[in-house]
Design an enzyme around this catalytic site. Structure first.
Site, mmCIF file in Angstrom:
data_model
loop_
_atom_site.group_PDB
_atom_site.id
_atom_site.type_symbol
_atom_site.label_atom_id
_atom_site.label_comp_id
_atom_site.label_asym_id
_atom_site.label_seq_id
_atom_site.Cartn_x
_atom_site.Cartn_y
_atom_site.Cartn_z
ATOM 1 C CG ASP A 148 -0.360 0.013 2.524
ATOM 2 O OD1 ASP A 148 0.879 -0.118 2.608
ATOM 3 O OD2 ASP A 148 -1.088 0.162 3.518
ATOM 4 C CB SER A 149 4.580 1.734 -0.138
ATOM 5 O OG SER A 149 4.791 0.618 -0.981
ATOM 6 C CE LYS A 209 3.005 -5.658 3.863
ATOM 7 N NZ LYS A 209 2.509 -4.604 4.784
ATOM 8 C CD GLU A 256 0.722 -1.505 8.191
ATOM 9 O OE1 GLU A 256 0.410 -0.791 9.172
ATOM 10 O OE2 GLU A 256 1.124 -1.035 7.118
ATOM 11 C CD GLU A 294 8.052 -0.377 7.387
ATOM 12 O OE1 GLU A 294 7.045 -1.045 7.083
ATOM 13 O OE2 GLU A 294 8.300 0.748 6.913
HETATM 14 O O1 KIV Z 1 3.604 -1.071 1.555
HETATM 15 C C1 KIV Z 1 4.737 -1.571 1.438
HETATM 16 O O2 KIV Z 1 5.432 -1.431 0.426
HETATM 17 C C2 KIV Z 1 5.235 -2.341 2.578
HETATM 18 C C3 KIV Z 1 6.677 -2.747 2.576
HETATM 19 C C4 KIV Z 1 7.529 -1.584 2.889
HETATM 20 C C5 KIV Z 1 6.953 -3.873 3.494
HETATM 21 O O3 KIV Z 1 4.511 -2.595 3.486
#
Ligand code: KIV
Length: 262
Positions: free
Chosen positions: A51-52, A120, A122, A189
């Site tokens: 989600d980055s 994924k 968090e 992280e």
């Molecule tokens: O959103 C993302 O790219 C991430 C990575 C930095 C692990 O969560």
């Protein structure tokens, strides 16, 4: 060394086996089909559609505005570009925190609509029940502990964690609870190096680090950071290419060719 036979798509279990065999796992967070294809061709077969993308591709300040539909679209693109990779879709803010049922519904969309291989989420102890429900229903889960970008509004920023004994104990509990929930790997992280090393050592599943030192079982980086096209490149990211300069040179040459009718 390339990690695998390029033609065989790895399974979640394969990554656990790689940890047992001492094979380090390189992973990338990326968002589009051509880049995903290049990654697989270079032996990187664990891909995250992070989600980055909110900051790197969509111009947001943080990951909070990213919607399920945004990650769905990019996850489907990565799938098309990298059929032989294990593609994990990052569940955006509030698509899994409301209830395990909501998490199951949304995870199903990633697996059924975007062709993702896993999701994924968090969080550690607080998310363990949701992770266990997903795994119990047949969804491979990647955990994520340490600095949690989706908590930016409550934490008030980003900082390295795991520097004192209390934080170390909490992080170990988080990691263990996610492993016990059945996750196949976990992202660490921005965890202090020694704490990250202890966590990696104590788990049977691979710990994939970002800004958490060299001792993790693998590393993940955001593709725009290592290619040098992010506005802000974190200290922990090594820039392998200054793509921003190369793009600007190419655009300038193109603009001047058009201007001179050549
Ligand atoms: O959103 C993302 O790219 C991430 C990575 C930095 C692990 O969560």
């Amino acid at each position: 060394m390339k990690n695998n036979d390029k033609n065989r798509k790895p399974t979640a279990i394969d990554f656990i086996a790689r940890k047992k065999q001492g094979i380090k796992i390189p992973s990338l967070s990326l968002y589009d089909a051509p880049t995903a294809k290049f990654a697989v061709e270079c032996g990187i077969d664990l891909l995250l559609v992070g989600d980055s993308l909110g900051m790197t591709m969509l111009g947001y300040e943080n990951t909070i505005p990213v919607r399920l539909e945004d990650v769905l679209m990019h996850a489907a693109a990565v799938r098309r570009g990298a059929e032989s990779a294990f593609v994990v879709a990052d569940m955006p803010f509030m698509t899994y925190q409301i209830s395990p049922e909501k998490a199951m519904e949304n995870a199903a969309r990633f697996l059924q609509t975007a062709g993702s291989d896993g999701v994924k989420l968090e969080g550690g102890v607080k998310m363990a029940k949701t992770a266990a429900r997903l795994v119990g229903a047949g969804v491979p889960v990647m955990g994520h502990i340490g600095l949690l970008p989706q908590n930016v509004l409550t934490e008030g920023g980003y900082r390295k964690v795991g520097k004192n004994q209390d934080e170390r104990r909490c992080l170990l509990d988080d990691a263990k609870s996610i492993e016990d929930a059945g996750a196949f790997c976990i992202i660490l992280e921005c965890i202090e190096d020694e704490t990250a090393a202890i966590i990696s050592e104590s788990l049977n599943i691979p710990a994939i680090g970002i800004g958490s030192g060299k001792s993790c079982d693998g590393q993940i980086q955001v593709v725009t950071d290592i290619l040098g096209i992010s506005d802000f490149i974190p200290k922990h990211a090594k820039t392998y290419l200054n793509l921003a300069d190369e793009i600007k040179k190419a655009f300038s040459r193109y603009a001047s060719d058009v201007a001179s009718s050549s």
